[in-house]
Write a protein that holds these residues in place. Structure first.
Motif, short mmCIF file in Angstrom:
data_model
loop_
_atom_site.label_atom_id
_atom_site.label_comp_id
_atom_site.label_asym_id
_atom_site.label_seq_id
_atom_site.Cartn_x
_atom_site.Cartn_y
_atom_site.Cartn_z
N GLN A 131 2.31 6.70 1.05
CA GLN A 131 3.15 7.85 0.70
C GLN A 131 2.30 9.12 0.67
N SER A 132 1.08 9.04 0.15
CA SER A 132 0.26 10.24 0.09
C SER A 132 -0.17 10.66 1.50
N GLU A 133 -0.35 9.69 2.39
CA GLU A 133 -0.67 10.03 3.77
C GLU A 133 0.55 10.67 4.46
N LEU A 134 1.73 10.14 4.17
CA LEU A 134 2.97 10.70 4.73
C LEU A 134 3.14 12.15 4.31
N GLU A 135 2.93 12.37 2.99
CA GLU A 135 3.09 13.71 2.44
C GLU A 135 2.15 14.66 3.16
N LEU A 136 0.91 14.20 3.36
CA LEU A 136 -0.11 15.05 3.97
C LEU A 136 0.21 15.35 5.43
N HIS A 141 0.84 -1.19 0.00
CA HIS A 141 0.00 0.00 0.00
C HIS A 141 0.88 1.25 0.00
N TYR A 142 2.11 1.12 -0.53
CA TYR A 142 3.01 2.24 -0.31
C TYR A 142 2.65 3.49 -1.07
N VAL A 143 1.87 3.36 -2.15
CA VAL A 143 1.43 4.58 -2.85
C VAL A 143 0.49 5.39 -1.97
N ASP A 144 -0.52 4.71 -1.40
CA ASP A 144 -1.46 5.42 -0.53
C ASP A 144 -0.78 5.89 0.74
#
Lengths: 363, 292
Positions: free
Chosen positions: A339-344, A334-337
């Motif tokens: 990553q977007s949570e990390l960015e946020l 799930h690293y794409v999702d």
């Protein structure tokens, strides 16, 4: 450069070979045969057939062997096979009144026509490990009276219905929807609900049934009748115009007698919950009957207060193949999702830590 | 492509071309036609049990099986990559059961089954994207009942969705949804674009490729036809924006692709690389050609 968690075909192949090795265990010990599983683990086979929605003891035993004893995995294997089979017809309704009984009990009457027939059961056994089973050896069976005959066993709930104390279930003759071919819609019909429960996870139904006993949607159940035995399956092919027997299957049927309802004292009647499972599967049939009754809350204008009474909640979550699949998918990357949570979350925290400083400057 | 002609390509004995029987494929195709006719509307379909677990792409696989012809070239990605284990497994499934040609190169593919990404390489009108969808209902986490959410869609009652986004802004200062970011399709239905990062949302808008979405466990399918308006929900004073990185791809140097974060040592040092492995490879190949 870097090693990401990615695997090619070789990794997958090797993983499967390792699994096969784990399943086989110590090769100095003889391999388990499918026939041994079928004959000596009949209750596991029954569960796999029920929740796999396919009556085939041989294939269920094969699935159990292939799944290394993981019954949910075996159920999944059987389902995935079942889905490829053509449907050539629907059988006539099973006539369980004519069942060749191996067990029949009622908790509502001390004695009744046909009597209480204990049959094979874990009930009243003391759960002490039997170390004699460690040493292999034949178990002596019970003494058999070859003259013994089973007297007819009319249905317990029919006695109540004859007296008007229990509403009869009437077949409206409508075509029975197949929930494995058409998606469930809500509110579901009772036929759809019973199908979903029959495929539902034993543990889930047991726990939900238990929750009604503890007060989350209480409906005062009595085990009116539990019958286990062989019943004939009949099919009426269109081109013949009359029904022909296909063979016998073993089923467990449970009819619960539940609290009465009615507009007035004269009209008061008991209600019922129904459970049916392939093979010897008493716990499953009882859990199913409890949940069937609790899902009839709307029918009897009862307040929906417990999870077991919520149709969507129960039917959308009782299938263990669906549940196991969706939970296990968390193992997929799930690293794409993520990553977007990390960015946020980094952006939010950064702004929050910068803002107080900005406010101080302004002040 | 008729069934008989397809059969000869099937390499797995005992199963129909692309696993599903033709009647089931017809049922799914009818559902897809409805989905294309009503963009963004969730069509219930008689989802079948697949030999892979629910949650691992059974919805996408059923759609792929229903639309696949023997001449198709299939690409399967998971998290943007062709070589993640589940992408390998699904690609191999169709290679086995349909005998179709597979590829990792986006421009060569006619059907692309994906989990959680849209390729960086722009798609064309001859391509179909098939998305794997876990929870098709965008309103599900606001309203858990299906009966209720279907009514809300019918009445175009999407106020709660905006309230949820507003509450995010009130709490965090930003809309705190970074993937599966809801969109309005063709000015009518609010749709879950599947858990793609919101970075990919703009690629759905007016795309020349047909977009199909399949949710196997939930037994729903939906579609965005080519050249359809797809607008991410936002507010005038809080416009929709996509993720940005200060870094560029450590392999190809791309500054405009979606990046995966790797932790490369015990000290927690980070490195960023393209999530779309094919796009990254294409750029590196071009660079090498340029050098020679």
């Amino acid at each position: 450069m870097y090693v990401a968690v990615k695997g090619g075909e070789r990794a997958i192949d090797n993983a499967h070979l390792l699994l096969a090795k784990k399943r086989r265990g110590d090769t100095s010990i003889p391999e388990l045969s499918v026939e041994q599983v079928r004959e000596q683990m009949p209750l596991a086979v029954a569960r796999v057939m029920s929740e796999g929605s396919l009556y085939d003891p041989q294939l269920a035993a094969l699935a159990i062997k292939q799944a290394a004893g993981d019954l949910m995995e075996a159920i999944f294997l059987l389902r995935a096979y079942r889905t490829t089979l053509p449907r050539f017809g629907a059988s006539a309704a099973l006539d369980t009144t004519q069942m060749q009984l191996t067990r029949r009990i009622s908790a509502t009457f001390k004695d009744l026509p046909g009597g209480q027939l204990l049959g094979p059961t874990f009930d009243y056994s003391h759960r002490l490990l039997d170390f004699a089973l460690l040493a292999e050896g034949e178990q002596p069976g019970p003494q058999v009276d070859p003259q013994a005959e089973l007297s007819p066993c009319p249905r317990v709930l029919d006695f109540l219905a004859d007296e008007g104390l229990m509403a009869r279930e009437v077949d409206d003759g409508a075509a029975v929807p197949d929930i494995t071919r058409e998606p469930l819609d809500f509110p579901a019909s009772r036929a759809q609900r019973l199908q979903a429960l029959a495929r539902g996870d034993e543990g889930f139904l047991l726990a939900l049934g238990y929750s009604t006993q503890r007060g989350y949607g209480r409906n005062h159940p009595f085990a009116g009748e539990i019958r286990i035995g062989e019943v004939e399956v009949w099919l009426e092919p269109e081109e013949l115009g009359f029904a022909v027997p296909l063979g016998d299957i073993e089923v467990t049927e449970c009819e619960m007698v539940n609290q009465f309802v009615g507009e007035s004292a004269e009209q008061a009647q008991f209600t019922r919950g129904y459970g049916l499972a392939f093979g010897y599967a008493e716990r499953k049939a009882m859990g199913m009957a409890l949940v069937d009754r609790s899902l009839r809350a709307a029918e009897y204008n009862e307040e929906v207060e417990g999870p077991a009474q919520q149709e969507e909640f129960v039917l959308m979550h009782c299938d263990n193949v669906e549940a196991a699949g969706f939970v296990s998918h968390l193992k997929l990357p799930h690293y794409v999702d993520f990553q977007s949570e990390l960015e946020l979350i980094r952006k939010l925290r950064k702004q929050a830590s910068e803002q107080p400083a900005a406010e101080e400057q302004r002040a | 492509m008729n069934a008989q002609a397809q059969t000869q390509y099937a390499t797995e004995v005992g199963y129909n071309f692309a696993y599903l029987d033709e009647q089931t494929k017809r049922m799914i195709r009818r559902g897809l036609l409805k989905a294309v006719a009503v963009p963004g509307y969730q069509v219930p379909f008689g989802g079948r049990e697949m030999p892979l677990p629910y949650g691992w792409g059974t919805g996408g696989m059923q759609l792929t099986a229903a639309i696949l012809g023997a001449e198709d070239v299939l690409k399967v990605i998971d998290q943007g990559a062709d070589d993640t284990t589940n992408a390998v497994s699904i690609r191999r499934f169709f290679a086995r059961t349909a005998g179709v040609k597979t590829t990792t190169r986006t421009p060569e593919a006619t059907v692309i089954q994906t989990r959680h990404r849209i390729p960086e390489t722009p798609l064309n009108g001859d391509q179909i994207m098939v998305y794997q969808v876990p929870i098709p209902e965008p309103l599900r986490f606001i309203e858990s009942s299906e009966t209720e959410t279907r009514t809300m869609h019918a009445l175009e009652d999407y106020g709660v969705m905006h309230v949820k986004l507003y509450e995010d802004i009130a709490t965090f200062g930003h809309i705190a949804t970074s993937y599966a970011y809801p969109v309005t399709v063709d000015e009518r239905y609010v749709m879950d674009p599947s858990p793609i990062p919101k970075f990919d949302n703009p690629k759905l808008h007016m795309s020349p490729a047909l977009m199909l979405f399949g949710a196997g466990r939930e037994k729903r399918l939906y579609a965005v036809p080519p050249y359809t308006q797809v607008v991410s929900l936002d507010f005038e004073d809080h416009p929709f924006e996509i993720q940005r990185w200060d870094e560029c791809c450590a392999l190809c140097g791309s500054q405009d692709s979606y990046l995966d974060e790797l932790i490369v040592d015990d000290a927690g040092s980070k490195r960023f690389v393209c999530s779309d492995t094919d796009y990254c490879m294409q750029r590196r190949d071009l660079e090498e050609e340029g050098e020679q």
